[in-house]
Design a protein around this motif. Structure first.
Motif, PDB file in Angstrom:
ATOM      1  N   GLY A   1       0.787  -1.225   0.000  1.00 31.76           N
ATOM      2  CA  GLY A   1       0.000   0.000   0.000  1.00 31.76           C
ATOM      3  C   GLY A   1       0.820   1.275   0.000  1.00 31.76           C
ATOM      4  N   ARG A   2       2.126   1.161  -0.190  1.00 29.27           N
ATOM      5  CA  ARG A   2       3.001   2.331  -0.146  1.00 29.27           C
ATOM      6  C   ARG A   2       3.413   2.776  -1.540  1.00 29.27           C
ATOM      7  NH1 ARG A   2       5.734  -0.967   3.694  1.00 29.27           N
ATOM      8  NH2 ARG A   2       7.436  -1.161   2.206  1.00 29.27           N
ATOM      9  N   THR A   3       3.723   4.067  -1.660  1.00 30.47           N
ATOM     10  CA  THR A   3       4.280   4.606  -2.899  1.00 30.47           C
ATOM     11  C   THR A   3       5.688   4.052  -3.096  1.00 30.47           C
ATOM     12  OG1 THR A   3       2.980   6.636  -2.721  1.00 30.47           O
ATOM     13  CG2 THR A   3       4.938   6.713  -4.125  1.00 30.47           C
ATOM     14  N   LEU A   4       6.014   3.698  -4.334  1.00 29.19           N
ATOM     15  CA  LEU A   4       7.338   3.159  -4.644  1.00 29.19           C
ATOM     16  C   LEU A   4       8.252   4.273  -5.126  1.00 29.19           C
ATOM     17  CD1 LEU A   4       9.178   0.634  -5.131  1.00 29.19           C
ATOM     18  CD2 LEU A   4       8.285   0.636  -7.473  1.00 29.19           C
ATOM     19  N   GLU A   5       9.459   4.360  -4.547  1.00 31.91           N
ATOM     20  CA  GLU A   5      10.466   5.296  -5.031  1.00 31.91           C
ATOM     21  C   GLU A   5      11.357   4.578  -6.034  1.00 31.91           C
ATOM     22  OE1 GLU A   5      12.797   7.266  -2.120  1.00 31.91           O
ATOM     23  OE2 GLU A   5      11.193   8.634  -1.515  1.00 31.91           O
ATOM     24  N   ALA A   6      11.345   5.033  -7.276  1.00 32.46           N
ATOM     25  CA  ALA A   6      12.143   4.418  -8.338  1.00 32.46           C
ATOM     26  C   ALA A   6      13.290   5.359  -8.692  1.00 32.46           C
ATOM     27  CB  ALA A   6      11.277   4.140  -9.561  1.00 32.46           C
ATOM     28  N   ASP A   7      14.480   4.972  -8.310  1.00 33.17           N
ATOM     29  CA  ASP A   7      15.681   5.763  -8.610  1.00 33.17           C
ATOM     30  C   ASP A   7      16.090   5.484 -10.050  1.00 33.17           C
ATOM     31  OD1 ASP A   7      17.800   7.433  -8.254  1.00 33.17           O
ATOM     32  OD2 ASP A   7      18.806   6.230  -6.722  1.00 33.17           O
ATOM     33  N   VAL A   8      16.302   6.543 -10.838  1.00 30.92           N
ATOM     34  CA  VAL A   8      16.635   6.325 -12.250  1.00 30.92           C
ATOM     35  C   VAL A   8      18.028   5.732 -12.413  1.00 30.92           C
ATOM     36  CG1 VAL A   8      15.066   8.081 -13.118  1.00 30.92           C
ATOM     37  CG2 VAL A   8      17.416   8.721 -12.541  1.00 30.92           C
TER      38      VAL A   8
ATOM     39  N   ASP B   1      12.892  -1.928 -11.132  1.00 31.15           N
ATOM     40  CA  ASP B   1      12.227  -1.741  -9.846  1.00 31.15           C
ATOM     41  C   ASP B   1      11.159  -2.806  -9.673  1.00 31.15           C
ATOM     42  OD1 ASP B   1      13.153   0.951  -8.562  1.00 31.15           O
ATOM     43  OD2 ASP B   1      12.952   1.360 -10.699  1.00 31.15           O
ATOM     44  N   THR B   2      11.062  -3.317  -8.457  1.00 32.00           N
ATOM     45  CA  THR B   2      10.114  -4.386  -8.174  1.00 32.00           C
ATOM     46  C   THR B   2       9.170  -3.971  -7.050  1.00 32.00           C
ATOM     47  OG1 THR B   2      11.595  -5.442  -6.564  1.00 32.00           O
ATOM     48  CG2 THR B   2      11.775  -6.151  -8.881  1.00 32.00           C
ATOM     49  N   ALA B   3       8.086  -4.713  -6.924  1.00 24.97           N
ATOM     50  CA  ALA B   3       7.133  -4.478  -5.841  1.00 24.97           C
ATOM     51  C   ALA B   3       6.542  -5.809  -5.413  1.00 24.97           C
ATOM     52  CB  ALA B   3       6.025  -3.520  -6.280  1.00 24.97           C
TER      53      ALA B   3
ATOM     54  N   LEU C   1      11.389  13.507 -11.011  1.00 27.05           N
ATOM     55  CA  LEU C   1      11.140  13.639 -12.442  1.00 27.05           C
ATOM     56  C   LEU C   1       9.680  13.434 -12.819  1.00 27.05           C
ATOM     57  CD1 LEU C   1      14.277  11.673 -13.665  1.00 27.05           C
ATOM     58  CD2 LEU C   1      13.981  14.149 -13.603  1.00 27.05           C
ATOM     59  N   ASP C   2       9.010  12.504 -12.168  1.00 27.45           N
ATOM     60  CA  ASP C   2       7.602  12.275 -12.461  1.00 27.45           C
ATOM     61  C   ASP C   2       6.976  11.443 -11.340  1.00 27.45           C
ATOM     62  OD1 ASP C   2       5.186  12.402 -13.736  1.00 27.45           O
ATOM     63  OD2 ASP C   2       5.793  11.290 -15.522  1.00 27.45           O
ATOM     64  N   VAL C   3       5.669  11.583 -11.213  1.00 27.68           N
ATOM     65  CA  VAL C   3       4.883  10.718 -10.343  1.00 27.68           C
ATOM     66  C   VAL C   3       3.915   9.986 -11.255  1.00 27.68           C
ATOM     67  CG1 VAL C   3       3.281  10.565  -8.421  1.00 27.68           C
ATOM     68  CG2 VAL C   3       5.080  12.309  -8.405  1.00 27.68           C
ATOM     69  N   VAL C   4       4.018   8.663 -11.242  1.00 29.88           N
ATOM     70  CA  VAL C   4       3.293   7.833 -12.207  1.00 29.88           C
ATOM     71  C   VAL C   4       2.293   6.942 -11.490  1.00 29.88           C
ATOM     72  CG1 VAL C   4       3.559   5.955 -13.873  1.00 29.88           C
ATOM     73  CG2 VAL C   4       5.152   7.863 -13.895  1.00 29.88           C
ATOM     74  N   GLU C   5       1.106   6.841 -12.062  1.00 30.92           N
ATOM     75  CA  GLU C   5       0.121   5.865 -11.592  1.00 30.92           C
ATOM     76  C   GLU C   5       0.217   4.640 -12.491  1.00 30.92           C
ATOM     77  OE1 GLU C   5      -4.289   6.575 -10.277  1.00 30.92           O
ATOM     78  OE2 GLU C   5      -4.293   6.056 -12.413  1.00 30.92           O
ATOM     79  N   ALA C   6       0.660   3.536 -11.917  1.00 26.95           N
ATOM     80  CA  ALA C   6       0.810   2.295 -12.679  1.00 26.95           C
ATOM     81  C   ALA C   6      -0.390   1.391 -12.406  1.00 26.95           C
ATOM     82  CB  ALA C   6       2.100   1.582 -12.292  1.00 26.95           C
ATOM     83  N   THR C   7      -1.109   1.050 -13.459  1.00 28.83           N
ATOM     84  CA  THR C   7      -2.234   0.121 -13.342  1.00 28.83           C
ATOM     85  C   THR C   7      -1.757  -1.252 -13.794  1.00 28.83           C
ATOM     86  OG1 THR C   7      -3.835   1.882 -13.774  1.00 28.83           O
ATOM     87  CG2 THR C   7      -4.593  -0.389 -14.071  1.00 28.83           C
ATOM     88  N   ILE C   8      -1.801  -2.224 -12.884  1.00 24.49           N
ATOM     89  CA  ILE C   8      -1.251  -3.552 -13.139  1.00 24.49           C
ATOM     90  C   ILE C   8      -2.396  -4.550 -13.265  1.00 24.49           C
ATOM     91  CG2 ILE C   8       0.426  -5.272 -12.386  1.00 24.49           C
ATOM     92  CD1 ILE C   8       1.563  -3.132 -10.484  1.00 24.49           C
ATOM     93  N   LYS C   9      -2.519  -5.133 -14.443  1.00 25.40           N
ATOM     94  CA  LYS C   9      -3.576  -6.116 -14.684  1.00 25.40           C
ATOM     95  C   LYS C   9      -2.956  -7.507 -14.761  1.00 25.40           C
ATOM     96  CE  LYS C   9      -7.256  -7.362 -17.949  1.00 25.40           C
ATOM     97  NZ  LYS C   9      -7.937  -6.986 -19.214  1.00 25.40           N
ATOM     98  N   PHE C  10      -3.351  -8.379 -13.838  1.00 23.74           N
ATOM     99  CA  PHE C  10      -2.869  -9.752 -13.810  1.00 23.74           C
ATOM    100  C   PHE C  10      -3.866 -10.641 -14.552  1.00 23.74           C
ATOM    101  CE2 PHE C  10      -1.203  -7.622 -10.077  1.00 23.74           C
ATOM    102  CZ  PHE C  10       0.145  -7.945 -10.150  1.00 23.74           C
ATOM    103  N   ALA C  11      -3.339 -11.562 -15.352  1.00 20.31           N
ATOM    104  CA  ALA C  11      -4.211 -12.430 -16.144  1.00 20.31           C
ATOM    105  C   ALA C  11      -3.681 -13.853 -16.134  1.00 20.31           C
ATOM    106  CB  ALA C  11      -4.315 -11.922 -17.586  1.00 20.31           C
TER     107      ALA C  11
ATOM    108  N   ILE D   1       9.366   8.707  -9.594  1.00 23.36           N
ATOM    109  CA  ILE D   1      10.562   8.452 -10.387  1.00 23.36           C
ATOM    110  C   ILE D   1      11.468   9.676 -10.299  1.00 23.36           C
ATOM    111  CG2 ILE D   1      11.455   7.881 -12.678  1.00 23.36           C
ATOM    112  CD1 ILE D   1       8.695   6.743 -13.337  1.00 23.36           C
ATOM    113  N   GLY D   2      12.745   9.442  -9.945  1.00 27.75           N
ATOM    114  CA  GLY D   2      13.647  10.583  -9.832  1.00 27.75           C
ATOM    115  C   GLY D   2      15.058  10.165  -9.506  1.00 27.75           C
ATOM    116  N   ASN D   3      15.876  11.152  -9.231  1.00 25.09           N
ATOM    117  CA  ASN D   3      17.235  10.925  -8.749  1.00 25.09           C
ATOM    118  C   ASN D   3      17.199  11.029  -7.228  1.00 25.09           C
ATOM    119  OD1 ASN D   3      19.090  10.929 -11.273  1.00 25.09           O
ATOM    120  ND2 ASN D   3      17.741  12.682 -11.605  1.00 25.09           N
TER     121      ASN D   3
END
Length: 203
Positions: free
Chosen positions: A37-44, A69-71, A161-171, A191-193
């Motif tokens: 349930g947490r925001t992910l910090e993705a270092d470029v 980056d993984t979650a 650099l950006d804040v992204v909403e990732a929608t993940i669909k599992f199938a 996403i940033g440095n």
């Protein structure tokens, strides 16, 4: 007599249809949570000190790598139908996730979707109490390189650099019935440095 018999057969037929519809299988795959349930910090870029191991007198210097980056994903599968429990447990076989990205800072930015192959099995629990957790890629290396390789800066500078909403669909499909199953979750990614421990990669 014939009329009574016809009426009785009609009632039996209707009751049979109701019983059959009540015994129809119903399967639900659900995303319980993504990244706890947490925001992910993705270092470029992941910066670290590198020294040539074959040259003891070499001067160490800063280098960087770009890493995926993984979650952690938590899934729940509930299969309700006739004949449960069975000797062969119902399982949701998840073979891929499709991830779409939406910039929350600039709606005009478009990112390519990503398909991640998976080999995850989620055993059904009719009580809805058991879940399955696993770790999967949410930002591949090539994706980060394509969109942010030119934005890499030396630490310890901070740059969002950006804040992204990732929608993940599992199938996938049910291992017993063969029916398709799917579920969708959402993850916020910054996403940033970000700060790096230069003494070791990945921190």
């Amino acid at each position: 007599m014939r009329r009574s018999l016809l009426g009785l057969l009609t009632v039996v037929a209707i009751a049979g249809l109701l019983i059959m519809s009540g015994c129809e299988q119903s399967s639900v795959l659900r995303v319980v949570q993504v990244n706890n349930g947490r925001t992910l910090e993705a270092d470029v870029a992941d910066w670290g000190i590198w020294k040539d191991p074959e040259d003891p007198g070499a001067t160490p210097f800063l280098v960087y790598t770009i890493q995926a980056d993984t979650a952690e994903i938590e899934l729940e599968y509930v299969e309700v139908g006739p004949g449960l429990p069975t000797l062969t447990p119902f399982e949701a076989v998840i073979n891929q996730s499709t991830i779409t990205y939406k910039s929350l800072l600039d709606p005009e930015i478009t990112y390519k979707p990503v398909i991640i192959p998976l080999t995850t099995r989620v055993t059904s629990d009719p009580t809805g109490k058991k879940t399955t957790k696993f770790v999967t890629t949410v930002l591949p290396v090539w994706w980060k390189q394509e969109y942010f390789d030119g934005d890499v800066i030396n630490p310890p500078d901070f740059d969002l650099l950006d804040v992204v909403e990732a929608t993940i669909k599992f199938a996938g499909w049910d291992s017993v019935s063969g029916r398709n199953v799917e579920a969708t979750g959402v993850l916020l990614i910054e996403i940033g440095n970000f700060y790096d421990n230069e003494m070791t990669f990945g921190r």
